[in-house]
Scaffold this motif. Structure first.
Motif, PDB file in Angstrom:
ATOM      1  N   SER A   4      68.530  23.626  17.817  1.00 45.93           N
ATOM      2  CA  SER A   4      68.901  22.936  18.942  1.00 45.93           C
ATOM      3  C   SER A   4      68.549  23.461  20.652  1.00 45.93           C
ATOM      4  CB  SER A   4      70.464  22.889  18.932  1.00 45.93           C
ATOM      5  OG  SER A   4      71.082  24.092  18.664  1.00 45.93           O
ATOM      6  N   SER A   5      68.202  25.095  20.401  1.00 54.02           N
ATOM      7  CA  SER A   5      68.435  25.551  21.481  1.00 54.02           C
ATOM      8  C   SER A   5      66.780  26.240  21.795  1.00 54.02           C
ATOM      9  CB  SER A   5      69.418  26.763  21.919  1.00 54.02           C
ATOM     10  OG  SER A   5      69.211  27.707  21.036  1.00 54.02           O
ATOM     11  N   LYS A   6      66.163  26.060  20.617  1.00 56.11           N
ATOM     12  CA  LYS A   6      64.869  26.614  20.751  1.00 56.11           C
ATOM     13  C   LYS A   6      64.769  28.114  21.115  1.00 56.11           C
ATOM     14  CE  LYS A   6      63.000  22.231  21.850  1.00 56.11           C
ATOM     15  NZ  LYS A   6      62.619  21.258  22.657  1.00 56.11           N
ATOM     16  N   ARG A   7      65.745  28.877  20.381  1.00 56.30           N
ATOM     17  CA  ARG A   7      65.884  30.099  20.753  1.00 56.30           C
ATOM     18  C   ARG A   7      65.804  31.049  19.550  1.00 56.30           C
ATOM     19  NH1 ARG A   7      67.937  31.330  25.996  1.00 56.30           N
ATOM     20  NH2 ARG A   7      68.808  29.433  27.163  1.00 56.30           N
ATOM     21  N   GLY A   8      65.809  32.234  19.420  1.00 56.80           N
ATOM     22  CA  GLY A   8      65.944  32.927  18.527  1.00 56.80           C
ATOM     23  C   GLY A   8      67.542  33.352  18.219  1.00 56.80           C
ATOM     24  N   PHE A   9      68.126  33.069  17.257  1.00 59.68           N
ATOM     25  CA  PHE A   9      69.316  33.442  16.733  1.00 59.68           C
ATOM     26  C   PHE A   9      69.633  34.643  16.003  1.00 59.68           C
ATOM     27  CE2 PHE A   9      73.489  33.132  14.728  1.00 59.68           C
ATOM     28  CZ  PHE A   9      74.307  32.247  15.497  1.00 59.68           C
ATOM     29  N   VAL A  10      70.275  35.714  16.563  1.00 60.36           N
ATOM     30  CA  VAL A  10      70.340  36.966  16.002  1.00 60.36           C
ATOM     31  C   VAL A  10      71.810  37.214  15.564  1.00 60.36           C
ATOM     32  CG1 VAL A  10      69.494  39.632  16.321  1.00 60.36           C
ATOM     33  CG2 VAL A  10      68.456  37.617  17.525  1.00 60.36           C
ATOM     34  N   GLY A  11      71.774  37.590  14.196  1.00 56.65           N
ATOM     35  CA  GLY A  11      73.116  38.004  13.838  1.00 56.65           C
ATOM     36  C   GLY A  11      73.169  39.467  13.819  1.00 56.65           C
ATOM     37  N   LEU A  12      74.209  40.003  14.281  1.00 55.06           N
ATOM     38  CA  LEU A  12      74.489  41.594  14.446  1.00 55.06           C
ATOM     39  C   LEU A  12      76.020  42.052  13.818  1.00 55.06           C
ATOM     40  CD1 LEU A  12      73.653  41.885  18.237  1.00 55.06           C
ATOM     41  CD2 LEU A  12      72.283  42.790  16.299  1.00 55.06           C
ATOM     42  N   LYS A  13      75.938  43.166  12.773  1.00 55.51           N
ATOM     43  CA  LYS A  13      76.973  43.591  12.443  1.00 55.51           C
ATOM     44  C   LYS A  13      77.506  44.799  13.155  1.00 55.51           C
ATOM     45  CE  LYS A  13      80.223  44.420   9.214  1.00 55.51           C
ATOM     46  NZ  LYS A  13      81.141  43.569   9.070  1.00 55.51           N
ATOM     47  N   THR A  14      78.679  44.709  13.946  1.00 52.24           N
ATOM     48  CA  THR A  14      79.025  45.736  14.955  1.00 52.24           C
ATOM     49  C   THR A  14      80.481  45.833  14.388  1.00 52.24           C
ATOM     50  OG1 THR A  14      80.055  44.043  16.315  1.00 52.24           O
ATOM     51  CG2 THR A  14      78.009  44.608  16.539  1.00 52.24           C
ATOM     52  N   THR A  15      81.315  46.916  15.185  1.00 51.41           N
ATOM     53  CA  THR A  15      82.386  47.114  15.054  1.00 51.41           C
ATOM     54  C   THR A  15      83.433  46.027  15.024  1.00 51.41           C
ATOM     55  OG1 THR A  15      82.009  49.252  15.707  1.00 51.41           O
ATOM     56  CG2 THR A  15      84.370  48.794  15.616  1.00 51.41           C
ATOM     57  N   GLU A  43      86.709  39.619  14.539  1.00 50.47           N
ATOM     58  CA  GLU A  43      87.461  40.297  13.415  1.00 50.47           C
ATOM     59  C   GLU A  43      86.727  40.691  12.152  1.00 50.47           C
ATOM     60  OE1 GLU A  43      90.936  38.197  12.350  1.00 50.47           O
ATOM     61  OE2 GLU A  43      91.637  38.371  14.379  1.00 50.47           O
ATOM     62  N   ASP A  44      85.628  39.791  12.124  1.00 47.70           N
ATOM     63  CA  ASP A  44      84.617  40.318  10.765  1.00 47.70           C
ATOM     64  C   ASP A  44      83.616  41.328  11.211  1.00 47.70           C
ATOM     65  OD1 ASP A  44      83.315  38.683  12.376  1.00 47.70           O
ATOM     66  OD2 ASP A  44      82.644  37.298  10.486  1.00 47.70           O
ATOM     67  N   GLY A  45      83.377  41.754  12.706  1.00 41.24           N
ATOM     68  CA  GLY A  45      82.484  42.501  13.162  1.00 41.24           C
ATOM     69  C   GLY A  45      80.900  41.919  13.018  1.00 41.24           C
ATOM     70  N   VAL A  46      81.096  40.827  12.878  1.00 45.29           N
ATOM     71  CA  VAL A  46      79.603  40.041  12.876  1.00 45.29           C
ATOM     72  C   VAL A  46      79.528  39.209  14.272  1.00 45.29           C
ATOM     73  CG1 VAL A  46      78.231  38.322  12.147  1.00 45.29           C
ATOM     74  CG2 VAL A  46      79.607  39.844  10.343  1.00 45.29           C
ATOM     75  N   GLU A  47      78.445  39.743  15.166  1.00 46.34           N
ATOM     76  CA  GLU A  47      78.374  38.872  16.373  1.00 46.34           C
ATOM     77  C   GLU A  47      76.946  38.197  16.365  1.00 46.34           C
ATOM     78  OE1 GLU A  47      79.390  41.008  19.891  1.00 46.34           O
ATOM     79  OE2 GLU A  47      80.524  42.499  19.143  1.00 46.34           O
ATOM     80  N   PHE A  88      75.645  47.677  23.492  1.00 46.43           N
ATOM     81  CA  PHE A  88      76.258  48.112  22.491  1.00 46.43           C
ATOM     82  C   PHE A  88      75.256  48.371  21.039  1.00 46.43           C
ATOM     83  CE2 PHE A  88      76.515  43.589  22.696  1.00 46.43           C
ATOM     84  CZ  PHE A  88      76.031  43.290  21.231  1.00 46.43           C
ATOM     85  N   SER A  89      75.989  48.721  20.016  1.00 51.13           N
ATOM     86  CA  SER A  89      74.851  49.063  18.939  1.00 51.13           C
ATOM     87  C   SER A  89      75.345  48.120  17.961  1.00 51.13           C
ATOM     88  CB  SER A  89      75.089  50.618  18.459  1.00 51.13           C
ATOM     89  OG  SER A  89      76.567  51.039  18.072  1.00 51.13           O
ATOM     90  N   GLY A  90      74.858  48.023  16.842  1.00 55.89           N
ATOM     91  CA  GLY A  90      74.984  47.321  15.501  1.00 55.89           C
ATOM     92  C   GLY A  90      73.786  47.305  14.519  1.00 55.89           C
ATOM     93  N   THR A  91      73.964  46.554  13.498  1.00 56.84           N
ATOM     94  CA  THR A  91      72.621  46.379  12.652  1.00 56.84           C
ATOM     95  C   THR A  91      72.266  44.953  12.863  1.00 56.84           C
ATOM     96  OG1 THR A  91      73.517  47.948  10.981  1.00 56.84           O
ATOM     97  CG2 THR A  91      72.316  46.360  10.121  1.00 56.84           C
ATOM     98  N   VAL A  92      70.900  44.871  12.828  1.00 51.80           N
ATOM     99  CA  VAL A  92      70.353  43.611  12.679  1.00 51.80           C
ATOM    100  C   VAL A  92      70.521  42.845  11.435  1.00 51.80           C
ATOM    101  CG1 VAL A  92      68.397  42.063  12.990  1.00 51.80           C
ATOM    102  CG2 VAL A  92      68.653  43.988  14.633  1.00 51.80           C
TER     103      VAL A  92
END
Length: 170
Positions: free
Chosen positions: A75-86, A92-96, A63-67
Motif C-alpha cells: 500500500s505504501s511501497k515502503r519496506g516494513f520492518v518489525g523490531l523487537k524492543t523493550t 506492550e509486546d515490545g514489537v515495534e 533506540f535499539s532492538g532486534t530486526v
C-alpha cells in the motif's frame, strides 16, 4: 551571507585538495579548482541536501532492538520492518514497526532494505524520523539509519516473521 575568513580558507584548501596537483595545464587546473570550490560551497550551504540530511538525522529518535523481519508494504511501497524492543506502554509486546523511504524508483531505499534484511536476527541501533503524509493526516516512523550490534541469540526467524506480519495487518 558573507563567509568568515576562516570558513572561506577551509573551502579553498579543501577545493585545492580535491583538485590535486597542478600539472602541466594551469588553465585546466584552475577550471577544475573553481568547479570544486562551487561544489564545496553548495554542499556546505544550509539549504544543501547534505545540510538537510544532517538536520534530519539530528532530529531522529535513536533506540535499539532486534530486526525481526523485513517485508514490502504494497500500500505504501515502503519496506516494513518489525523490531523487537523493550516492552512499553505503547507496545506492550515490545514489537515495534518502522518503515523505510518509498522504494519504488529509489535505488538508495532498495539497497537500504537489502541491508536491513541482511540484519534479520541481529541486535541493531536505529535512527527513526517522524514524517507526515501530504495532507498531514497520518504520521509515519521512517527508518533512516541502522547499525549492527551483533547476532541476537534468542532470535527465532519464524516467530519474527509472524510478529512482523501481524503488525502489518493492524
Amino acid at each position: 551571507m558573507a563567509l568568515e575568513t576562516k570558513d572561506r580558507n577551509e573551502i579553498i584548501l579543501a577545493a585545492v585538495n580535491m583538485t590535486g596537483p597542478v600539472g602541466e595545464d594551469l588553465v585546466d587546473w584552475n577550471t577544475r579548482l573553481r568547479a570544486n570550490t562551487k561544489k564545496l560551497t553548495i554542499l556546505l550551504g544550509e539549504n544543501s541536501n547534505l545540510a538537510k540530511t544532517i538536520e534530519m538525522v539530528q532530529g531522529c529518535k535513536v533506540f535499539s532492538g532486534t530486526v525481526l523481519h523485513v517485508a514490502k508494504e504494497a500500500s505504501s511501497k515502503r519496506g516494513f520492518v518489525g523490531l523487537k524492543t523493550t516492552p512499553s506502554k505503547f507496545n506492550e509486546d515490545g514489537v515495534e514497526s518502522v518503515r523505510t523511504e518509498i522504494t519504488e524508483n529509489n535505488p538508495e531505499a532498495l539497497e537500504f532494505c537489502r541491508q536491513i534484511r541482511s540484519l534479520e536476527g541481529h541486535r541493531v541501533l536505529v535512527w527513526v524520523e517522524m514524517q507526515t503524509n501530504e495532507d498531514a493526516t497520518r504520521k509515519f516512523r521512517i527508518l533512516q539509519h541502522i547499525e549492527d550490534l551483533g547476532i541476537d541469540p534468542d532470535y527465532d526467524a519464524a516467530e519474527g516473521k509472524a510478529l512482523t506480519k501481524a503488525k502489518m495487518r493492524k
